[in-house]
Design an enzyme around this catalytic site. Structure first.
Site, PDB file in Angstrom:
ATOM      1  N   THR A   1       0.849  -1.203   0.000  1.00 14.89           N
ATOM      2  CA  THR A   1       0.000   0.000   0.000  1.00 14.89           C
ATOM      3  C   THR A   1       0.879   1.246   0.000  1.00 14.89           C
ATOM      4  O   THR A   1       0.618   2.203  -0.734  1.00 14.89           O
ATOM      5  CB  THR A   1      -0.946   0.000   1.228  1.00 14.89           C
ATOM      6  OG1 THR A   1      -1.510  -1.309   1.373  1.00 14.89           O
ATOM      7  CG2 THR A   1      -2.070   1.004   1.055  1.00 14.89           C
TER       8      THR A   1
ATOM      9  N   GLU B   1       9.723   0.968  11.358  1.00 16.78           N
ATOM     10  CA  GLU B   1       8.419   1.640  11.253  1.00 16.78           C
ATOM     11  C   GLU B   1       8.072   2.322  12.582  1.00 16.78           C
ATOM     12  O   GLU B   1       7.605   3.468  12.607  1.00 16.78           O
ATOM     13  CB  GLU B   1       7.336   0.634  10.863  1.00 16.78           C
ATOM     14  CG  GLU B   1       7.481   0.154   9.424  1.00 16.78           C
ATOM     15  CD  GLU B   1       6.553  -0.985   9.049  1.00 16.78           C
ATOM     16  OE1 GLU B   1       6.409  -1.231   7.848  1.00 16.78           O
ATOM     17  OE2 GLU B   1       5.976  -1.639   9.936  1.00 16.78           O
TER      18      GLU B   1
ATOM     19  N   ASP C   1       1.757   5.028   6.630  1.00 13.23           N
ATOM     20  CA  ASP C   1       2.125   3.605   6.550  1.00 13.23           C
ATOM     21  C   ASP C   1       0.869   2.746   6.499  1.00 13.23           C
ATOM     22  O   ASP C   1      -0.231   3.180   6.866  1.00 13.23           O
ATOM     23  CB  ASP C   1       2.978   3.232   7.780  1.00 13.23           C
ATOM     24  CG  ASP C   1       3.768   1.941   7.576  1.00 13.23           C
ATOM     25  OD1 ASP C   1       3.620   1.300   6.515  1.00 13.23           O
ATOM     26  OD2 ASP C   1       4.532   1.584   8.489  1.00 13.23           O
ATOM     27  N   GLY C   2       1.047   1.519   6.064  1.00 10.40           N
ATOM     28  CA  GLY C   2      -0.038   0.539   6.030  1.00 10.40           C
ATOM     29  C   GLY C   2      -0.155  -0.191   7.357  1.00 10.40           C
ATOM     30  O   GLY C   2       0.499   0.156   8.342  1.00 10.40           O
TER      31      GLY C   2
ATOM     32  N   LYS D   1       1.319  -4.580  12.911  1.00 12.59           N
ATOM     33  CA  LYS D   1       2.142  -4.321  11.747  1.00 12.59           C
ATOM     34  C   LYS D   1       3.363  -5.245  11.759  1.00 12.59           C
ATOM     35  O   LYS D   1       3.675  -5.832  12.766  1.00 12.59           O
ATOM     36  CB  LYS D   1       2.622  -2.860  11.756  1.00 12.59           C
ATOM     37  CG  LYS D   1       1.481  -1.883  11.536  1.00 12.59           C
ATOM     38  CD  LYS D   1       1.946  -0.427  11.475  1.00 12.59           C
ATOM     39  CE  LYS D   1       3.173  -0.219  10.687  1.00 12.59           C
ATOM     40  NZ  LYS D   1       3.133  -0.716   9.313  1.00 12.59           N
ATOM     41  N   GLY D   2       4.024  -5.304  10.599  1.00 11.45           N
ATOM     42  CA  GLY D   2       5.242  -6.095  10.523  1.00 11.45           C
ATOM     43  C   GLY D   2       5.162  -7.255   9.544  1.00 11.45           C
ATOM     44  O   GLY D   2       6.095  -8.040   9.436  1.00 11.45           O
TER      45      GLY D   2
HETATM   46  O1  LIG Z   1       3.808  -3.443   8.563  1.00  9.96           O
HETATM   47  C1  LIG Z   1       4.073  -3.500   7.390  1.00  9.96           C
HETATM   48  C2  LIG Z   1       5.426  -3.880   6.891  1.00  9.96           C
HETATM   49  O2  LIG Z   1       6.272  -4.280   7.929  1.00  9.96           O
HETATM   50  C3  LIG Z   1       3.044  -3.158   6.383  1.00  9.96           C
HETATM   51  O3  LIG Z   1       2.597  -1.869   6.611  1.00  9.96           O
HETATM   52  C4  LIG Z   1       1.907  -4.134   6.504  1.00  9.96           C
HETATM   53  O4  LIG Z   1       2.432  -5.440   6.385  1.00  9.96           O
HETATM   54  C5  LIG Z   1       0.863  -3.899   5.418  1.00  9.96           C
HETATM   55  O5  LIG Z   1       1.405  -4.207   4.187  1.00  9.96           O
HETATM   56  P1  LIG Z   1       0.573  -4.144   2.842  1.00  9.96           P
HETATM   57  O6  LIG Z   1       0.290  -2.706   2.569  1.00  9.96           O
HETATM   58  O7  LIG Z   1       1.491  -4.767   1.814  1.00  9.96           O
HETATM   59  O8  LIG Z   1      -0.696  -4.959   3.037  1.00  9.96           O
END
Ligand SMILES: O=C(CO)[C@H](O)[C@H](O)COP(=O)(O)O
Length: 223
Positions: free
Chosen positions: A31, A103, A81-82, A94-95
């Site tokens: 994202t 992050e 951030d996502g 997250k992670g």
């Molecule tokens: O925490 C994260 C990375 O460490 C990302 O923000 C989380 O995994 C969401 O990812 P995506 O946007 O690909 O669904």
């Protein structure tokens, strides 16, 4: 609309939170990649970005957006951030992209965390998504036993059959079977365990706003 299109929509919508003349904090993931692509269209309005991963740094630089070291920056207006999960109070897991430690560090510099996610990420209670925890490898087994005592099951994340090594040279445990009723207390407790670098519960660095991609358009949730 596909999930990819929903991600692109929220990535573009996040541009409204970028403050002209201010450095922006940038997360990691698919994202955020959409956000970075959109950010390139207004790159002349910002001095640059602080990035939360090697992958995001490479993408930002490839698009001509300067990347500053986190140590050069005292404060960010926003961090974008996502999330793997977000609840109705703005607490997140997250992670999933293994970037949780950086992050959390970049998020801690920011006045506001703007979460961008498709609607599948919204949950009542955190814990259905396997909880990522970055750990010092020699502590992995004892940390796994502590999670077992809480009803969880921790496994070392693998990449190509070997433990995945993070940007910080450490390992990730993914923990299933948890229902995280009190995210702030859970985050504080797990942070005390020797060998834990970062737990993927973001309660102390929770979202201020979530731009949620739905079939009906981008929903703005404020916490
Ligand atoms: O925490 C994260 C990375 O460490 C990302 O923000 C989380 O995994 C969401 O990812 P995506 O946007 O690909 O669904």
């Amino acid at each position: 609309m596909t999930q990819d299109e929903l991600k692109a929509e929220v990535g573009r919508a996040a541009l409204q939170y970028v403050v002209a003349g201010e450095i922006v904090g940038v997360g990691t993931g698919s994202t955020v990649n959409k956000f970075i692509d959109a950010l390139a269209s207004i790159k002349d309005q910002i001095p640059g970005a602080v990035s939360s991963s090697v992958a995001s740094t490479e993408r930002l630089r490839a698009l001509g957006i300067p990347v500053l070291d986190a140590n050069e920056v005292e404060r960010l207006a926003v961090y974008i951030d996502g999330a793997d999960e977000i609840d109705h109070q703005g607490f997140m897991v997250k992670g999933g992209g293994a970037a949780l430690t950086r992050e959390k560090i970049v998020a801690a510099l920011a006045d506001r965390f703007i979460c961008i996610a498709d609607a599948s990420k919204q949950v009542q209670t955190l814990g259905a998504f396997p909880l990522p925890v970055e750990v010092i490898p020699m502590a992995a087994a004892q940390i796994a036993r502590r999670f077992a005592a809480k009803g969880g099951h921790a496994t070392v994340r693998l990449k190509d059959g070997q433990p995945l090594v993070t940007d910080n040279g450490q390992h990730i445990l993914d923990v299933t079977g948890l229902a995280i009723a009190d995210p702030a207390a859970f985050e504080s407790e797990v942070n005390q365990w020797p060998g834990v670098i970062t737990v993927g519960v973001f309660a102390h660095q929770k979202a201020a706003v979530c731009l949620l991609g739905t079939e009906q358009g981008v929903e703005t949730l404020e916490f």
